[in-house]
Design a protein around this motif. Structure first.
Motif, short mmCIF file in Angstrom:
data_model
loop_
_atom_site.label_atom_id
_atom_site.label_comp_id
_atom_site.label_asym_id
_atom_site.label_seq_id
_atom_site.Cartn_x
_atom_site.Cartn_y
_atom_site.Cartn_z
N GLU A 108 0.83 -1.21 0.00
CA GLU A 108 0.00 0.00 0.00
C GLU A 108 0.87 1.26 0.00
OE1 GLU A 108 -2.52 2.25 3.44
OE2 GLU A 108 -2.91 0.10 3.20
N ARG A 109 1.94 1.25 0.81
CA ARG A 109 2.82 2.42 0.94
C ARG A 109 3.84 2.50 -0.19
NH1 ARG A 109 3.38 3.58 6.85
NH2 ARG A 109 1.23 4.06 7.43
N THR A 110 4.07 1.40 -0.90
CA THR A 110 4.99 1.26 -2.03
C THR A 110 6.46 1.08 -1.62
OG1 THR A 110 5.47 3.62 -2.47
CG2 THR A 110 3.47 2.68 -3.47
N PHE A 111 6.82 1.37 -0.39
CA PHE A 111 8.19 1.14 0.07
C PHE A 111 8.19 1.04 1.59
CE2 PHE A 111 7.63 5.73 0.07
CZ PHE A 111 8.25 6.15 1.24
N SER A 112 9.25 0.43 2.12
CA SER A 112 9.42 0.33 3.56
C SER A 112 10.18 1.56 4.05
CB SER A 112 10.18 -0.95 3.93
OG SER A 112 10.50 -0.95 5.30
N HIS A 113 9.53 2.39 4.84
CA HIS A 113 10.13 3.68 5.22
C HIS A 113 11.38 3.52 6.08
CE1 HIS A 113 6.77 2.62 7.91
NE2 HIS A 113 7.53 3.06 8.88
N VAL A 114 11.43 2.50 6.95
CA VAL A 114 12.63 2.30 7.77
C VAL A 114 13.78 1.79 6.91
CG1 VAL A 114 13.60 1.08 9.75
CG2 VAL A 114 11.23 1.88 9.83
N ASP A 115 13.50 0.82 6.05
CA ASP A 115 14.54 0.30 5.15
C ASP A 115 15.15 1.42 4.31
OD1 ASP A 115 13.74 -2.12 6.18
OD2 ASP A 115 13.30 -3.04 4.24
N GLU A 116 14.30 2.28 3.78
CA GLU A 116 14.80 3.34 2.89
C GLU A 116 15.64 4.37 3.64
OE1 GLU A 116 14.77 3.23 -0.33
OE2 GLU A 116 13.61 1.38 -0.27
N LEU A 117 15.31 4.64 4.90
CA LEU A 117 16.15 5.55 5.70
C LEU A 117 17.55 4.97 5.86
CD1 LEU A 117 13.69 6.61 8.57
CD2 LEU A 117 14.52 8.05 6.70
N LEU A 118 17.63 3.66 6.12
CA LEU A 118 18.93 3.02 6.31
C LEU A 118 19.69 2.89 4.99
CD1 LEU A 118 17.83 0.29 8.87
CD2 LEU A 118 19.33 2.24 9.33
N LYS A 119 18.99 2.59 3.92
CA LYS A 119 19.64 2.51 2.61
C LYS A 119 20.21 3.87 2.21
CE LYS A 119 16.67 -1.18 0.77
NZ LYS A 119 15.57 -1.47 -0.20
N ALA A 120 19.45 4.92 2.44
CA ALA A 120 19.91 6.26 2.08
C ALA A 120 21.17 6.64 2.85
CB ALA A 120 18.81 7.29 2.33
N ALA A 121 21.25 6.18 4.10
CA ALA A 121 22.41 6.45 4.95
C ALA A 121 23.55 5.48 4.71
CB ALA A 121 22.00 6.42 6.42
N ASN A 122 23.35 4.54 3.79
CA ASN A 122 24.36 3.52 3.47
C ASN A 122 24.75 2.70 4.70
OD1 ASN A 122 25.99 2.06 1.73
ND2 ASN A 122 27.72 3.48 1.91
N ILE A 123 23.74 2.27 5.46
CA ILE A 123 23.92 1.45 6.66
C ILE A 123 23.44 0.03 6.38
CG2 ILE A 123 23.17 1.08 9.05
CD1 ILE A 123 25.06 3.42 8.80
N SER A 124 24.32 -0.95 6.60
CA SER A 124 23.92 -2.35 6.43
C SER A 124 22.99 -2.76 7.56
CB SER A 124 25.16 -3.25 6.44
OG SER A 124 26.00 -2.93 5.35
N TYR A 125 21.96 -3.54 7.24
CA TYR A 125 20.99 -3.92 8.26
C TYR A 125 20.42 -5.30 7.95
CZ TYR A 125 17.44 -2.73 4.79
OH TYR A 125 16.66 -2.69 3.66
N GLN A 126 19.76 -5.86 8.97
CA GLN A 126 19.06 -7.13 8.84
C GLN A 126 17.61 -6.95 9.28
OE1 GLN A 126 21.08 -10.28 10.94
NE2 GLN A 126 23.10 -9.69 10.15
#
Length: 201
Positions: A108-126
């Motif tokens: 519905e939102r088209t993207f995961s807002h938390v994932d995109e914040l971390l991707k934009a900051a170039n932070i690896s996450y699980q």
């Protein structure tokens, strides 16, 4: 390195024409995406708990940002706080864990807002957890949030024993979401779990 990657502020649309300073040229890892006037409207949050870190208060400027980012689906706004997020997380030795969205909500939102914040900051996450309810905490009263049934489940084949995590979400209001997630990781054998959010409501 470029000072800006956009010609106009992503928030107010004014030209990105502030004069260069040593701070803006040397201290920022990413080109700016908002003007200094907009940036100054965000209020830093004064943290008193080392186990629960937040960057900014939920003021009117942040409320407007969150509305456009999450509900108007403006994914470009994930870049606004990337420097600040990276600055706080890049040197952490703990595993960065993103709070997940339910698949239907993400569609519905088209993207995961938390994932995109971390991707934009170039932070690896699980993402060791999966969300098992589509109910939004934002639509509940404080009392309803505090009495919320289980929100998450552990994904299959997760080896968490003796591992330390920092759980990342966009906003901390009552702490219900993060506390539910934290409890599951600790029950699964995690050594420690702290939290990090962009906003404290």
């Amino acid at each position: 390195m470029k000072r800006y990657e956009v010609s106009n502020c992503l928030l107010c649309n004014s030209p990105m024409d502030e004069p260069a300073t040593w701070k803006t040229l040397l201290m920022n890892l990413f080109p700016r995406t908002i003007c200094l006037h907009c940036e100054e409207k965000f209020e830093p949050y004064e943290n008193t708990d080392a186990d629960s870190m937040s960057l900014y208060k939920y003021n009117e400027q942040m409320k407007d940002f969150l509305h456009h980012y999450k509900f108007m689906h403006d994914i470009l706004l994930a870049k606004v706080f990337r420097h600040q997020i990276r600055q706080h997380l890049v040197k952490k030795k703990e595993i960065i864990g993103a709070i997940p969205m339910h698949p239907e909500k993400q569609k519905e939102r088209t993207f995961s807002h938390v994932d995109e914040l971390l991707k934009a900051a170039n932070i690896s996450y699980q993402s060791p957890l999966e969300k098992i309810t589509i109910e939004s905490q934002a639509e509940k009263t404080r009392e309803e949030r505090l009495n919320t049934p289980p929100i998450f489940a552990l994904k299959a084949n997760q080896a968490l024993k003796n591992k330390s995590f920092i759980l990342v979400d966009d906003i901390y209001t009552t702490g219900t979401t993060l506390n539910h997630a934290k409890h599951i990781l600790l029950e699964a054998g995690a050594k420690s779990v702290t939290t990090f959010t962009l906003i404290r409501g």
